[in-house]
Write an enzyme that holds these catalytic residues in place. Structure first.
Site, PDB file in Angstrom:
ATOM      1  N   ASP A   6      42.932  30.341  40.816  1.00 43.07           N
ATOM      2  CA  ASP A   6      42.069  29.607  41.728  1.00 43.07           C
ATOM      3  C   ASP A   6      40.628  29.784  41.237  1.00 43.07           C
ATOM      4  O   ASP A   6      40.303  30.779  40.584  1.00 43.07           O
ATOM      5  CB  ASP A   6      42.223  30.159  43.142  1.00 43.07           C
ATOM      6  N   ASP A  12      43.547  33.346  46.926  1.00 43.11           N
ATOM      7  CA  ASP A  12      43.105  34.134  48.077  1.00 43.11           C
ATOM      8  C   ASP A  12      43.321  33.434  49.405  1.00 43.11           C
ATOM      9  O   ASP A  12      43.201  34.050  50.454  1.00 43.11           O
ATOM     10  CB  ASP A  12      41.622  34.495  47.943  1.00 43.11           C
ATOM     11  N   ASP A  40      47.180  28.972  48.878  1.00 44.65           N
ATOM     12  CA  ASP A  40      47.727  29.533  47.648  1.00 44.65           C
ATOM     13  C   ASP A  40      49.071  30.227  47.862  1.00 44.65           C
ATOM     14  O   ASP A  40      49.782  30.514  46.887  1.00 44.65           O
ATOM     15  CB  ASP A  40      46.747  30.556  47.058  1.00 44.65           C
TER      16      ASP A  40
END
Length: 903
Positions: free
Chosen positions: A336, A641, A645
């Site tokens: 990410d 996070d 996700d």
């Protein structure tokens, strides 16, 4: 109630419907909300607004399943038969070994998967709503479709809402969509095809209101929400086996078939030579016990557990032991962007004012940095620069907080960045507020794309500051302020070129303007700034890459690991960050979620393989990308996070969650958690993972020759019609106590200096490579020869079977100890210490050998052990003979290490 309100029907595209039509479909009132009676009926129909995960396996079932290992089947069968033959000691030891293995496995799995429970916990809150025309506060779990919810700054969105009224409402949806900036909300219907991250007429469960107020109709609760759909994705995604699990499983099954075949051969050959089938069966059991590496699960567990301890010291907490090995096999890291590769703190990096280009140093919200002109600190601030920075600082509703040297924001990250840039130039927010007190404000609205504030000056005039998009500001300006503080002709084309230059760098650009007015408009209106503004300048900001992450990416690339960025952010910003971090040697290949959604399976797989940046992707697409890479043979690590996700974290071979900024959902779905939220820790973790895998191979290469030597000794004795040199219980002693005690030091071996210069191991490579099998065969053959030589010598010269068997066991233990010293860094580290007194000595092998010497002394000398294992005390000369017979293994191993090393 309309048919829309059923659990089974497909929900409408709420973001595309006008508020009035949404209210009709929900059968509710836009002013008074639902009646209490309607709310009660709907609560009975739809249930509680909470996420409930599927029940996990019970503790007793998880324990029973630990025995579902191929290598334990034979031991269990042997234990049952020996019990039926009333061989209670043998049976008890065999069952004890299997139970110990089961306990170890059960402890590993005792941390149940709690991702869905964490989801439910993450959205538990109270909410304010209107029912029967009265404002009430109720637990969020009591919300039903059609409820009229009120929102204010700081609120957590309790359900999916169709917004019907907003007042400067901004919502942080980064946990759901990955979008780093709070989203300005409105009530305008959107196209049905609008992606989740761009649905400004909606507010989604679990998101946070950062500013403003609003009202919304509940359109989905519980698992029907976007967050709920993610929880279902997490349930549906399969638990992927790690490489070490697959390889050990395959090895165990193959070994099982080999042992069964040889055991049958052993029984067939021995039966004609012996009148008692019970003795023949005992011999067969001895062979099975000798050949089965029952200590292997414990060895693997111990080695991985030590790896976990090492990783914890490098800011990586492992929740599942097998994840340690997976680190060493990782071929792709899907990361990410926001908060993982970047600082998750907006930072002004470029300023254009008075026709001069300034750069700003420092990152984050700490006011540590300088404003530079031509790469040198500014000697004196020009009027244009001062006014540009003051406008950003004063036309601002946010502020910074400092605690223990850590700066946090209250409000919008973009506005916080403007405050920090002003402080770096020496401007103080409090001084500006006292010198230019604010009188009135026009809040930012997406329709106008600007914010304006009215300020009192020391003179008779008032001052309006405006900040917003370049399009909205530039069209209202008719002149600019130059660096001498004079009004100059506005060159629109030049300013637009500057904006394009900043945008190409991935910067988000805001424009600033001012206007002096003689009297105070009552109140400040949009018409007051329609024209006549003075252009002050531009500020370009970005969520900057972490410097440590850039270095970590280099290390990963040198190790043959691809790094891909998967983010919910805009593609231009994501691509610019990828370019800065050099994720690709050439221009990064980028794809949007919308482009991915239009691809067939083949093109999608190709994009997953070649793509470097994936922007504006939905949670399902993150999951699909991980699956597509896995289908092509990649070992995938996924970092993240946010709630969005979690499915991909769970599906990946290795899910890595951020420990500081990560949601509980992400942490529970992940196999590893970074305590410092630093991508650089991933490189350190990969290094440790590779070291653990090398040490694991050494442990296997050490343990299996023991079983090979024992098994071949039994088989040779049967084929030659000789008595057994080693009894079944003595074999179990060697396998579970001696081998384990000597194998543990291998787990503490320090890392090789070249470990991160090697390519990732081929995921399809078998656990036992031809090179490793050759080593095992050669060492096993030597062990057979050494044991038989020691046993036959004792038989011929002493004539005592107990003494001969005790010497045989001692010989095998001595060979193990010499083998251990030959493959560890203990002896080399001693010589290195002589050259450099600061060099660390690898003490663990010595500790292991001392421990085994003590245990072996008890095995030989203690009367209790003599009775249990049918051993006898040995004289010094007999013990020395056992050691001397095993000594040639040192020469053999040195030759193998030189011409056929393990790695």
């Amino acid at each position: 109630m309309t048919t829309t309100l059923t659990k089974d029907s497909n929900p409408p595209q709420w973001h595309s419907l006008p508020a009035t039509e949404a209210a009709q479909l929900l059968d509710t009132n836009l002013q008074t909300g639902l009646s209490i009676a309607d709310a009660d009926r709907r609560h009975a129909q739809f249930g509680a607004n909470q996420l409930v995960g599927k029940a996990g396996k019970s503790a007793w079932l998880r324990f029973v399943l630990q025995f579902n290992q191929p290598l334990l089947y034979i031991l269990l069968a042997a234990g049952v038969v020996t019990a039926l033959l009333e061989e209670w000691v043998d049976s008890s030891v065999i069952f004890g070994v299997t139970i110990i293995n089961a306990i170890i496995g059960f402890v590993q799995e005792s941390q149940a998967e709690g991702a869905i429970a964490a989801l439910a916990k993450s959205v538990t809150t109270e909410t304010t709503l209107i029912r029967d025309g009265k404002t009430r506060k109720i637990p969020a779990e009591q919300l039903v479709p059609g409820d009229l919810v009120q929102l204010a700054a700081g609120d957590k969105i309790p359900a999916d809402l169709r917004l019907i009224a907003v007042n400067n409402l901004t919502v942080d949806e980064s946990g759901l969509t990955g979008e780093s900036m709070p989203i300005q909300k409105n009530t305008t219907p959107l196209a049905a095809t609008t992606t989740l991250a761009e649905r400004t007429s909606m507010a989604y469960m679990g998101s946070l209101v950062t500013s403003g107020q609003g009202q919304g109709l509940v359109v989905a609760i519980a698992t029907a929400t976007e967050t709920g759909r993610i929880s279902q994705l997490m349930e549906q995604s399969t638990d992927v086996e790690t490489p070490i699990t697959r390889k050990l499983g395959k090895f165990s099954k193959n070994l099982l078939y080999i042992i069964l075949g040889l055991a049958v051969l052993n029984f067939i050959v021995a039966l004609p030579q012996n009148e008692s089938w019970v003795e023949v069966f005992t011999t067969t059991v001895a062979f099975a016990v000798a050949a089965i590496p029952e200590g292997l699960p414990a060895i693997v567990t111990i080695t991985l557990a030590i790896g976990v301890s090492r990783l914890a010291k490098r800011n990586a907490i492992v929740r599942k032991l097998a994840a340690v090995e997976t680190l060493g096999s990782t071929t792709v890291i899907c990361s990410d962007k926001t908060g993982t590769l970047t600082e998750n703190q907006m930072t002004v990096q470029a300023i254009y004012a008075g026709d001069r280009d300034y750069t700003v140093t420092g990152v984050g919200y700490a006011p540590d940095g300088k404003v530079l002109l031509a790469d040198r600190p500014i000697v004196q601030t020009t009027p244009a620069l001062i006014q540009c920075l003051t406008a950003g600082q004063s036309c601002n509703d946010s502020h910074l907080q400092s605690q223990a040297g850590q700066y946090t924001i209250v409000g919008d990250p973009t506005e916080a960045a403007l405050i920090v840039s002003a402080q770096k130039a020496g401007l103080n927010r409090q001084d500006s507020d006292s010198q230019l007190p604010r009188i009135d404000t026009i809040p930012f609205e997406s329709a106008f794309q600007y914010m304006a504030t009215l300020h009192q000056t020391n003179s008779t005039e008032l001052l309006i500051y405006v900040k917003g998009s370049i399009e909205s500001i530039l069209q209202r300006c008719d002149r600019l302020l130059d660096d001498r503080g004079q009004f100059a002709t506005l060159d629109r084309a030049r300013i637009e070129r500057k904006v394009d230059e900043m945008a190409q760098q991935g910067l988000r650009v805001l424009a600033f303007a001012s206007k002096s007015v003689p009297t105070a408009p009552q109140p400040l209106a949009h018409s007051d700034i329609e024209q006549g503004l003075v252009f002050l300048g531009l500020q370009g900001m970005i969520d900057p890459p972490r410097p440590a992450a850039i270095k970590a990416i280099r290390v990963c690339q040198a190790a043959g690991i691809q790094v891909k960025m998967i983010t919910g952010d805009h593609i231009l910003t994501a691509t610019a960050i990828a370019r800065m971090m050099q994720l690709s040697q050439s221009e990064p290949e980028s794809y949007t979620g919308q482009a991915l959604s239009q691809m067939d399976a083949r093109k999608f797989a190709q994009a997953a393989y070649t793509g470097v940046v994936f922007a504006r992707v939905a949670p399902e697409q993150k999951l699909r990308l991980v699956e597509a890479l896995q289908a092509q043979g990649a070992i995938v690590a996924m970092t993240g996070d946010g709630v969005n996700d979690a499915p991909a974290l769970k599906q990946a071979d290795l899910g890595i969650a951020m420990g500081i900024t990560g949601t509980e959902v992400a942490k529970e779905a992940a196999a590893m958690i970074l305590t410092d939220d630093n991508f650089a820790s991933i490189a350190a973790a990969v290094e440790e993972g590779r070291t653990v895998y090398q040490n694991l191979l050494r442990a296997i290469a050490f343990a299996l020759p023991v079983n090979g030597g024992e098994g071949l000794t039994i088989l040779v004795s049967v084929l030659l019609g000789r008595v057994l040199p080693i009894l079944p219980l003595q074999i179990l002693w060697i396998n579970m106590v001696s081998a384990t005690a000597l194998t543990v030091p291998l787990a503490f071996e320090p890392k090789s200096k070249d470990v991160m210069k090697l390519p990732p191991r081929n995921p399809n490579e078998p656990l036992l490579t031809p090179r490793l099998l050759r080593r095992i065969a050669i060492i096993s053959l030597f062990n057979v020869i050494a044991v038989l030589v020691s046993f036959e010598w004792a038989q011929q010269t002493i004539g005592n079977i107990a003494v001969a068997r005790t010497m045989a066991v001692n010989t095998l233990i001595s060979a193990e100890a010499f083998y251990l010293l030959s493959i560890t860094q203990f002896v080399p580290s001693l010589f290195a210490r002589l050259r450099d007194r600061h060099h660390q000595i690898a003490y663990m092998p010595a500790i292991g050998i001392i421990a085994i010497l003590a245990l072996q002394w008890l095995f030989v000398e203690w009367s209790v052990m003599n009775q249990l294992f049918q051993t006898v005390p040995l004289s010094f000369d007999r013990a020395l003979i056992s050691v001397v017979v095993s000594l040639p293994i040192v020469i053999i191993v040195k030759l193998l290490n030189r011409f056929d090393p393990i790695e």
